[in-house]
Write a protein that holds these residues in place. Structure first.
Motif, PDB file in Angstrom:
ATOM      1  N   ASP A  89       0.841  -1.194   0.000  1.00 51.87           N
ATOM      2  CA  ASP A  89       0.000   0.000   0.000  1.00 51.87           C
ATOM      3  C   ASP A  89       0.880   1.249   0.000  1.00 51.87           C
ATOM      4  N   PRO A  90       0.294   2.434  -0.291  1.00 44.91           N
ATOM      5  CA  PRO A  90       1.108   3.642  -0.502  1.00 44.91           C
ATOM      6  C   PRO A  90       1.410   4.440   0.768  1.00 44.91           C
ATOM      7  N   ARG A  91       0.974   3.960   1.921  1.00 45.45           N
ATOM      8  CA  ARG A  91       1.093   4.783   3.122  1.00 45.45           C
ATOM      9  C   ARG A  91       2.546   4.942   3.549  1.00 45.45           C
ATOM     10  N   LEU A  92       3.239   3.818   3.689  1.00 45.57           N
ATOM     11  CA  LEU A  92       4.675   3.804   3.987  1.00 45.57           C
ATOM     12  C   LEU A  92       5.307   2.828   3.002  1.00 45.57           C
ATOM     13  N   THR A  93       6.364   3.237   2.321  1.00 38.30           N
ATOM     14  CA  THR A  93       6.818   2.436   1.176  1.00 38.30           C
ATOM     15  C   THR A  93       8.316   2.173   1.104  1.00 38.30           C
ATOM     16  N   TRP A  94       9.137   3.084   1.586  1.00 37.41           N
ATOM     17  CA  TRP A  94      10.572   3.018   1.293  1.00 37.41           C
ATOM     18  C   TRP A  94      11.234   1.740   1.796  1.00 37.41           C
ATOM     19  N   ASN A  95      10.899   1.318   3.006  1.00 37.05           N
ATOM     20  CA  ASN A  95      11.507   0.100   3.561  1.00 37.05           C
ATOM     21  C   ASN A  95      11.151  -1.115   2.714  1.00 37.05           C
TER      22      ASN A  95
ATOM     23  N   GLU B 154      10.186  -7.165  -7.494  1.00 36.90           N
ATOM     24  CA  GLU B 154       9.666  -5.895  -8.020  1.00 36.90           C
ATOM     25  C   GLU B 154       8.517  -5.442  -7.133  1.00 36.90           C
ATOM     26  N   ALA B 155       8.658  -4.244  -6.555  1.00 38.23           N
ATOM     27  CA  ALA B 155       7.620  -3.697  -5.674  1.00 38.23           C
ATOM     28  C   ALA B 155       6.634  -2.869  -6.485  1.00 38.23           C
ATOM     29  N   ILE B 156       5.327  -3.102  -6.242  1.00 38.95           N
ATOM     30  CA  ILE B 156       4.274  -2.400  -6.990  1.00 38.95           C
ATOM     31  C   ILE B 156       3.266  -1.826  -5.992  1.00 38.95           C
ATOM     32  N   GLU B 157       2.962  -0.547  -6.175  1.00 43.78           N
ATOM     33  CA  GLU B 157       2.077   0.155  -5.240  1.00 43.78           C
ATOM     34  C   GLU B 157       0.619  -0.018  -5.659  1.00 43.78           C
ATOM     35  N   SER B 158      -0.258  -0.226  -4.667  1.00 39.93           N
ATOM     36  CA  SER B 158      -1.691  -0.362  -4.936  1.00 39.93           C
ATOM     37  C   SER B 158      -2.484   0.454  -3.938  1.00 39.93           C
ATOM     38  N   LYS B 159      -3.658   0.879  -4.329  1.00 41.96           N
ATOM     39  CA  LYS B 159      -4.580   1.553  -3.405  1.00 41.96           C
ATOM     40  C   LYS B 159      -4.821   0.662  -2.194  1.00 41.96           C
TER      41      LYS B 159
ATOM     42  N   LYS C 180      -5.989  -7.417  -3.642  1.00 42.48           N
ATOM     43  CA  LYS C 180      -6.193  -8.756  -4.216  1.00 42.48           C
ATOM     44  C   LYS C 180      -6.295  -8.691  -5.737  1.00 42.48           C
ATOM     45  N   GLN C 181      -7.014  -7.690  -6.248  1.00 42.37           N
ATOM     46  CA  GLN C 181      -7.157  -7.576  -7.702  1.00 42.37           C
ATOM     47  C   GLN C 181      -5.817  -7.255  -8.354  1.00 42.37           C
ATOM     48  N   ARG C 182      -5.066  -6.352  -7.728  1.00 41.65           N
ATOM     49  CA  ARG C 182      -3.759  -5.991  -8.289  1.00 41.65           C
ATOM     50  C   ARG C 182      -2.805  -7.183  -8.260  1.00 41.65           C
ATOM     51  N   MET C 183      -2.876  -7.979  -7.196  1.00 41.02           N
ATOM     52  CA  MET C 183      -2.039  -9.186  -7.135  1.00 41.02           C
ATOM     53  C   MET C 183      -2.374 -10.137  -8.279  1.00 41.02           C
ATOM     54  N   ARG C 184      -3.671 -10.296  -8.550  1.00 46.31           N
ATOM     55  CA  ARG C 184      -4.074 -11.160  -9.663  1.00 46.31           C
ATOM     56  C   ARG C 184      -3.565 -10.592 -10.990  1.00 46.31           C
TER      57      ARG C 184
ATOM     58  N   LEU D  65      13.835  -3.485   0.509  1.00 50.79           N
ATOM     59  CA  LEU D  65      14.030  -4.917   0.758  1.00 50.79           C
ATOM     60  C   LEU D  65      13.642  -5.763  -0.458  1.00 50.79           C
ATOM     61  N   VAL D  66      12.556  -5.386  -1.119  1.00 48.56           N
ATOM     62  CA  VAL D  66      12.106  -6.148  -2.297  1.00 48.56           C
ATOM     63  C   VAL D  66      13.159  -6.081  -3.404  1.00 48.56           C
ATOM     64  N   LYS D  67      13.688  -4.887  -3.636  1.00 51.70           N
ATOM     65  CA  LYS D  67      14.721  -4.727  -4.672  1.00 51.70           C
ATOM     66  C   LYS D  67      15.960  -5.545  -4.331  1.00 51.70           C
ATOM     67  N   ALA D  68      16.382  -5.502  -3.058  1.00 49.96           N
ATOM     68  CA  ALA D  68      17.581  -6.235  -2.638  1.00 49.96           C
ATOM     69  C   ALA D  68      17.403  -7.746  -2.788  1.00 49.96           C
TER      70      ALA D  68
END
Length: 452
Positions: free
Chosen positions: A277-283, A294-299, A306-310, A287-290
Motif C-alpha cells: 500500500d502507498p502509506r509507507l513504502t521506502w523500507n 519488483e515492488a508495486i504500489e496499490s490503493k 487482491k485484484q492488483r495481485m491477480r 528490501l524487495v529490490k535487494a
C-alpha cells in the motif's frame, strides 16, 4: 427494513436491530439470485450470535437452490481456503472481526475466493433483499465439511519444517478462533506455545480481540517477557490479521513486518512481484529490490490489493494494517502464514526478531498511522497538497496524496471506513526529521480544520 449493515467491503452491524436471522435468511436468498452460486461454503466466528445467523443464512441459500457446505466454527481465511480449494462457487463468513461483541456481520466471496464488495455485487444483494422471494424449484442440500486438516497441511507447505528449531512463542487468540488452529499446528512444529486468552469465548471476557488498540497489547507483551519467548503473536477475532511482538515484548509496526515477509518470501521464490500500500513504502521497496523482486504500489484495501495481485501475478502483498496476502492462498489474506514465515526466519537466521526489525526502523523511521477527525477532509488534503507539493520530488494520487522529498515523505488519505484522515510520515535514517515533519503536518491540519 434496516440495511445499514451493508458496508463498502462487507456487512457489519448490531444484533438484532441491524443484523438478525430474519435478515440473514433473505441475504442468503439474495446472494444466490445475484451470483448464481450453486455450491457455497458457510463458516462462522466465535460470537454468540454467529451460529443462529449462519443457520438462517444457510436456510436462505438452500431455499434459493444452492447447496451449503458448512465448515462450522472457523476463521475468515478458512472460508477463503475452502472456497478455492474445493472449487466452490462462493463462500460466506459470518463475522464482525474486531467490532463490539453485540455486533455481527458477513464477508462474502465468489469463485476462487474473489471478494464481493459494493462495486461488484454487494449493493445488488442489498437491493434484492427488499424484494419478495419465491422458493427455488429444487431446494439445495446441506453438508458439513471438515476443512481443518487440509487447511493445516496447506499452511505447513509455506515453511521448510526441517529448518525449524525449538522456540518459545506466546500466542494470544484474544478468546477468538485462532487458538483452535494453533492447537492443530502445534502437533507438527517444534515450538513451545505459551497460550494467552486461548479459549474461544464469544463473551470476550478479556475485551474485544483487537491488538491494534494499545490497551489490548499488555497481556501478550507481559507474557513474552515473563516466559523469555522468542516472539509474541496476537490476532483479531476472525484471525485474518496477526500482530507481532519481539523478544522484549515490543509491539512491532505492521509496516516493518511487510518488508520482512516480502524478503522471506522472495528468498523462497527467487524473485517475483510484491504489492504494497502507498502509506509507507521506502523500507518495503528497498528490501524487495535487494531480494531480486519488483515492488508495486496499490490503493489501500483488500479488494484493491487482491485484484492488483491477480493482475500482476504477485507472490505476496502486504498492508501496514497487518493484512498479508499470498498468491498460493487464492490471493487472500491469512493471519497464520505470516507468523509461520517469521518463525522460520528466526530459526534459519539465528537472529532475534528485534535485531531483524531494529535495522529497518533505523533505516526508515516512521510515524505510524495517526488519525485525526477533520470536518472537511477533501479541503484539508487539497490545502496540504498545495503547500507541500512546491519543491517536492514527486506527488502521487494512488491513494489520497503521497508527497516525496529526498529525505522524507508522507501520505495523507481519507479512511475508507471512518470519518477520519490518516497521516503517515517516514524519513531516510533521520528520526528527528521524521518527528519534526509529523508535528508540522499535524499542526497544519489542525489550523486548516479550524479555519471557517
Amino acid at each position: 427494513m434496516d440495511l445499514s449493515c451493508f458496508k463498502a467491503y462487507d456487512l457489519r452491524g448490531r444484533v438484532p436491530d441491524q443484523l438478525n436471522p430474519v435478515l440473514a435468511e433473505k441475504i442468503g436468498r439474495a446472494y444466490v439470485e445475484i451470483t448464481g452460486a450453486k455450491k457455497v461454503i458457510v463458516g462462522y466466528d466465535i460470537r454468540l450470535s454467529s451460529p443462529d445467523i449462519a443457520e438462517a443464512l444457510s436456510s436462505g441459500l438452500m431455499a434459493a437452490g444452492a447447496d451449503v457446505f458448512d465448515i462450522g466454527l472457523c476463521g475468515t481465511e478458512q472460508v477463503y481456503f475452502a472456497t478455492s480449494h474445493y472449487k466452490m462457487d462462493g463462500g460466506i463468513m459470518v463475522t464482525a472481526s474486531h467490532n463490539p461483541k453485540d455486533h455481527n456481520g458477513m464477508k462474502m466471496v465468489g469463485p476462487e475466493s474473489r471478494p464481493i464488495s459494493s462495486d461488484n455485487g454487494l449493493n445488488e444483494i442489498r437491493d434484492r433483499v427488499l424484494e419478495p422471494f419465491g422458493d427455488a424449484p429444487q431446494q439445495g442440500r446441506y453438508e458439513p465439511l471438515e476443512v481443518m486438516s487440509a487447511y493445516v497441511d496447506h499452511l505447513l507447505g509455506y515453511i521448510d519444517a526441517g529448518s525449524l528449531s525449538p522456540l518459545t512463542i506466546v500466542c494470544n487468540a484474544g478468546n477468538g478462533g485462532a487458538g483452535l488452529v494453533i492447537d492443530e499446528l502445534e502437533q507438527h512444529l517444534p515450538f513451545e506455545f505459551v497460550k494467552v486468552h486461548h479459549q474461544p469465548d464469544g463473551h470476550f471476557p478479556n475485551g474485544v480481540p483487537n491488538p491494534i488498540l494499545p490497551e489490548n497489547r499488555a497481556a501478550t507483551a507481559d507474557a513474552v517477557i515473563a516466559e523469555g519467548a522468542a516472539m509474541g503473536i496476537a490476532w483479531d477475532g476472525d484471525y485474518d490479521r496477526c500482530f507481532f511482538f519481539d523478544e522484549n515484548g515490543r509491539f512491532i509496526e505492521g509496516y516493518y513486518i511487510v518488508g520482512l515477509l516480502a524478503d522471506q518470501f522472495l528468498r523462497k521464490t527467487g524473485g517475483g512481484k510484491v504489492i504494497h500500500d502507498p502509506r509507507l513504502t521506502w523500507n518495503t521497496m528497498d528490501l524487495v529490490k535487494a531480494a531480486g523482486g519488483e515492488a508495486i504500489e496499490s490503493k489501500t484495501g483488500h479488494a484493491f490489493i487482491k485484484q492488483r495481485m491477480r493482475d500482476e501475478d504477485a507472490v505476496y502483498g502486504g498492508e501496514m494494517s497487518a493484512h498479508h496476502y499470498f498468491r498460493d492462498f487464492a490471493y487472500c489474506d491469512s493471519g497464520m502464514i505470516p507468523w509461520l514465515l517469521v518463525a522460520e526466519r528466526l530459526c534459519q537466521s539465528g537472529q532475534t526478531l528485534s535485531s531483524l526489525i531494529d535495522a529497518r526502523i533505523e533505516a526508515y523511521p516512521a510515524s505510524g498511522e495517526i488519525n485525526r477527525t477533520i470536518d472537511d477532509p477533501p479541503k484539508v488534503i487539497a490545502a496540504i497538497e498545495a503547500k507541500y507539493s512546491v519543491g517536492a520530488k514527486s506527488v502521487s494520487h494512488v491513494d489520497g496524496v503521497s508527497i516525496e522529498f529526498d529525505d522524507w515523505r508522507f501520505n495523507l488519505r481519507m479512511s475508507n471506513t471512518e470519518p477520519v484522515v490518516r497521516l503517515n510520515v517516514e524519513s531516510r535514517a533521520d528520526i528527528p526529521l521524521m518527528e519534526e515533519k509529523t508535528e508540522e503536518l499535524l499542526a497544519e491540519m489542525q489550523r486548516l480544520n479550524e479555519e471557517r
